[in-house]
Every structure is written in C-alpha cells, then in structure tokens.
Motif scaffolding. Structure first.
Motif, PDB file in Angstrom:
ATOM      1  N   CYS A   1      -5.366  -2.103   4.192  1.00 33.17           N
ATOM      2  CA  CYS A   1      -4.505  -3.009   3.436  1.00 33.17           C
ATOM      3  C   CYS A   1      -4.378  -4.324   4.215  1.00 33.17           C
ATOM      4  CB  CYS A   1      -3.137  -2.339   3.274  1.00 33.17           C
ATOM      5  SG  CYS A   1      -1.809  -3.419   2.775  1.00 33.17           S
TER       6      CYS A   1
ATOM      7  N   CYS B   1       0.826  -1.217   0.000  1.00 34.06           N
ATOM      8  CA  CYS B   1       0.000   0.000   0.000  1.00 34.06           C
ATOM      9  C   CYS B   1       0.860   1.268   0.000  1.00 34.06           C
ATOM     10  CB  CYS B   1      -0.924   0.007   1.209  1.00 34.06           C
ATOM     11  SG  CYS B   1      -0.043   0.052   2.774  1.00 34.06           S
TER      12      CYS B   1
ATOM     13  N   CYS C   1      -0.575  -5.119   5.816  1.00 37.18           N
ATOM     14  CA  CYS C   1      -0.095  -4.413   7.015  1.00 37.18           C
ATOM     15  C   CYS C   1      -1.231  -4.101   7.978  1.00 37.18           C
ATOM     16  CB  CYS C   1       0.618  -3.122   6.604  1.00 37.18           C
ATOM     17  SG  CYS C   1      -0.454  -1.936   5.791  1.00 37.18           S
TER      18      CYS C   1
HETATM   19 ZN    ZN Z   1      -0.088  -2.096   3.544  1.00 41.26          ZN
END
Ligand code: ZN
Ligand code: ZN
Length: 376
Positions: free
Chosen positions: A201, A151, A204
């Motif tokens: 995302c 991301c 993460c």
């Molecule tokens: Zn991410």
C-alpha cells in the motif's frame, strides 16, 4: 461438560506453592502455544484455555480458597452470567496469549512475538485534587500508530496482493539446525506473519499502519490518586499489518493543593486563628472541597487542636466510603500591631501578672514549677 480438576490440569499437587503453580503453567503455556501447534491449533488452544483458567484461579488467593472449598461449583454461577461473580476470567480470544507472555517476559513484546501486536503506550495525566476527588472526563491527544484506512491494515494495495510466505509456507516460523537440535525461529522473510505483501500500500508503505495523533476521551472515576492508572484496551499503537493494537495506560498524577493535604481518602488542612478567637471561642469558616462550612471553635482552644469533619474528605475509588477532613488549629501570634492594640495587650499582660494563681496559663505554670524543681 465435566471440568477437569484445576490441579490436575496443571499437573501439580494440592499443596503446590505459588511458584510451583507458576512454573507448571509456564511450561504448559509454552507447550500449547498455538505457534508450536500449527497442525492441531484448535485442540492446543482449548488446552491452553484450560491451563490459563486453572492458573488464574489457583494463583488468586480468594478464588483458590473458593475452589478448594467448593470445586468448580464456586464459579459456575458467575460464568453462566457472563461477567462472573469473581470478575470473570477475561477474554480468551486475541490478546490472551500476549497477556501471559508479557507477564513472563517482562513486556518483551515484539521480540519473540510472531503477531507483531502493537506496543502499549503510557500517557501521564496531571489532575487537580478537585478533579481527582470528583472524577472528570478528559480529552487527551496521543501521538500513536493507527491502522491504515486505505488498506485496512493489510499493507497491500489489494487483498489479493497478500500471499502466503514461501519461506515458511505460512507458519511464520522456520526450523534451524544447530548440531543435533532443531531450533524454531521467527521466519526472516515474513517476520512471523506467515504472509507477505506483493504490492505494498502506498499510504503506509506496506506496514498497515500510519502515524497519527489520536484524540481520546478518558473518563476518570472519582477518588483516583497519584499512581493509579486506567487501561484503555486496544487504544495503544496499532500492530503491524493488521495485528492487534496494544493498550493505552493512562497514569494519574495529582497536583499538590494549596490548602489540603491528602492522605488516602482523608484530607488535612491548617486553620490559623487569632488569640482572641482561640481564647473566647467563636465561629470560623473552613474550606472543604464542596464549599465553605462553619466550624465552632470552643473557648480556650490551643494550637494543635484537631477537628474532624466527617465525610468531607475524598470518596474511595473502590467502594462508597468517603474520608474525613481534619482541621488542625494553629493559634497565630498577632503581628503589625497598632499602638492601641499594644496598649490593650499590655493591659491584659498586667492583669495576668496581678493574678498570682497563674490559672490563665496552666501549662506555663507547670513548666516553670518543673524548672524550679530541676535546679533545686
Ligand atoms: Zn495501507
Ligand atoms: Zn515466512
């Protein structure tokens, strides 16, 4: 552009003490902090830079003296050249705010920080004396947080998933009423970011960063010593949601050496020699950091005699001077003697005794003369 007087910028007199200057700076830095000036950010930042520059000059004794004598002209050349004859003022972008606030609040980053800048890291590195003296390039592995590459630190699946926070309307702060006072606090919804992620995302989990062991190559300059540290800007932990990374500090520890003892740029070592060499003189090989050299021992050398080998010490970290190597002679009493050697020594002792003048041991003679007087 005519620059304002640094003292005027800080609103202090020319005779202000360092603590007065610091106080004035702290007050103004708070006043012009961009978080408190959402409506006129650019103007506040410009003011902030002025204040920071004035502070940096007036709290550096060397720069202050130059400024007091020559005014702004003292720094013009350097500034034009980019880096600055006085070392420049550092970058004003990005980390400038973090730097001063960590100065004041003892590194309390993250507590009242609205940018969630990544943490600084410290890495302790152990060097041999040879490495510290010659300089070395080291590969280090640092467990840290790095920006999420899925991301790009945004924390969102798509960039359209990052939207303005509804609670604070993007300012990152909220006003709380406490009696008569309005108190500004970090927005509890977006934690000061001003933006929230709708669709986090998956890699993460919306943090914008992931844990990873980073391999870095660190160039350690010649002459470092225990306690020195190197700052690798931006190599600390990645910030949350794309915020700037912290710094990595590499802290040096130089291991004790089997032969040399270091004292700044000088080295010391003990050179044991036997009584025959000490009496008759001769050559002895002594070690240096760059190989062996021959040292001439003059006849009748005593324990404690020191020989200085110029330039055989350690290069100074700042500057080009090189220290010296001090060789301290220790005369060693022979041990594990063969009967032949004992015979030779007995013979030697007899010859000393036969010589009534005691001229072979002047120290011994003078000592016993004093002892004799003492008891008389
Ligand atoms: Zn991410
Ligand atoms: Zn918010």
């Amino acid at each position: 552009m005519a620059k304002k007087d640094y003292y005027e910028t800080l609103g202090v007199s020319k005779s202000a003490s360092e603590s007065e200057i610091k106080k004035a700076y702290k007050r103004l830095a708070m006043k012009y902090h961009p978080d408190k000036n959402q409506d006129n950010k650019d103007e506040a930042e410009a003011k902030f830079k002025e204040v920071k520059e004035a502070y940096e000059i007036l709290t550096d004794p060397q720069k202050k003296a130059a400024y007091d004598q020559y005014g702004h002209a003292a720094f013009e050349q350097g500034q034009g050249a980019g880096a600055g004859g006085f070392g420049g003022f550092g970058g004003f972008g990005g980390g400038a705010f973090d730097d001063i606030f960590s100065d004041f609040f003892g590194g309390g980053r993250g507590r009242s920080q609205t940018t969630s800048r990544g943490n600084d890291l410290q890495y302790n590195i152990t060097l041999t004396l040879e490495e510290a003296a010659a300089g070395v390039s080291k590969e280090i592995k640092v467990p840290t947080w790095v920006s999420c590459d899925t991301c790009h630190g945004q924390g969102a699946e798509k960039s359209s998933d990052v939207v303005t926070c509804n609670t604070c309307h993007g300012s990152g702060v909220v006003q709380m009423r406490q009696g008569f006072f309005a108190v500004q606090q970090e927005c509890p919804t977006c934690h000061g970011r001003g933006k929230v992620v709708k669709n986090p995302c998956k890699k993460c989990h919306g943090e914008g960063r992931v844990q990873k062991t980073k391999t870095l190559s660190v160039t350690i300059p010649a002459g470092v010593d225990t306690g020195n540290r190197i700052r690798l800007s931006g190599e600390g932990e990645a910030g949350l949601n794309g915020a700037p990374a912290g710094d990595l500090y590499v802290q040096m520890q130089v291991k004790p050496h089997a032969i040399f003892e270091r004292d700044g740029t000088n080295l010391h070592c003990e050179i044991p020699i036997n009584i025959a060499l000490a009496s008759l003189g001769g050559e002895v090989e002594v070690p240096t950091l760059n190989g062996k050299v021959s040292l001439t021992i003059p006849p009748e050398t005593q324990t404690g005699k020191m020989f200085r080998l110029r330039g055989k010490g350690v290069k100074s970290l700042r500057g080009s001077t090189i220290g010296d190597l001090y060789c301290h002679v220790v005369v060693e009493t022979p041990v594990n003697l063969t009967s032949k050697q004992k015979e030779l020594l007995k013979e030697l002792a007899e010859s000393f005794k036969a010589d009534k003048s005691s001229k072979h041991s002047p120290k011994e003679k003078s000592f016993f003369d004093k002892v004799k007087k003492f008891f008389e």
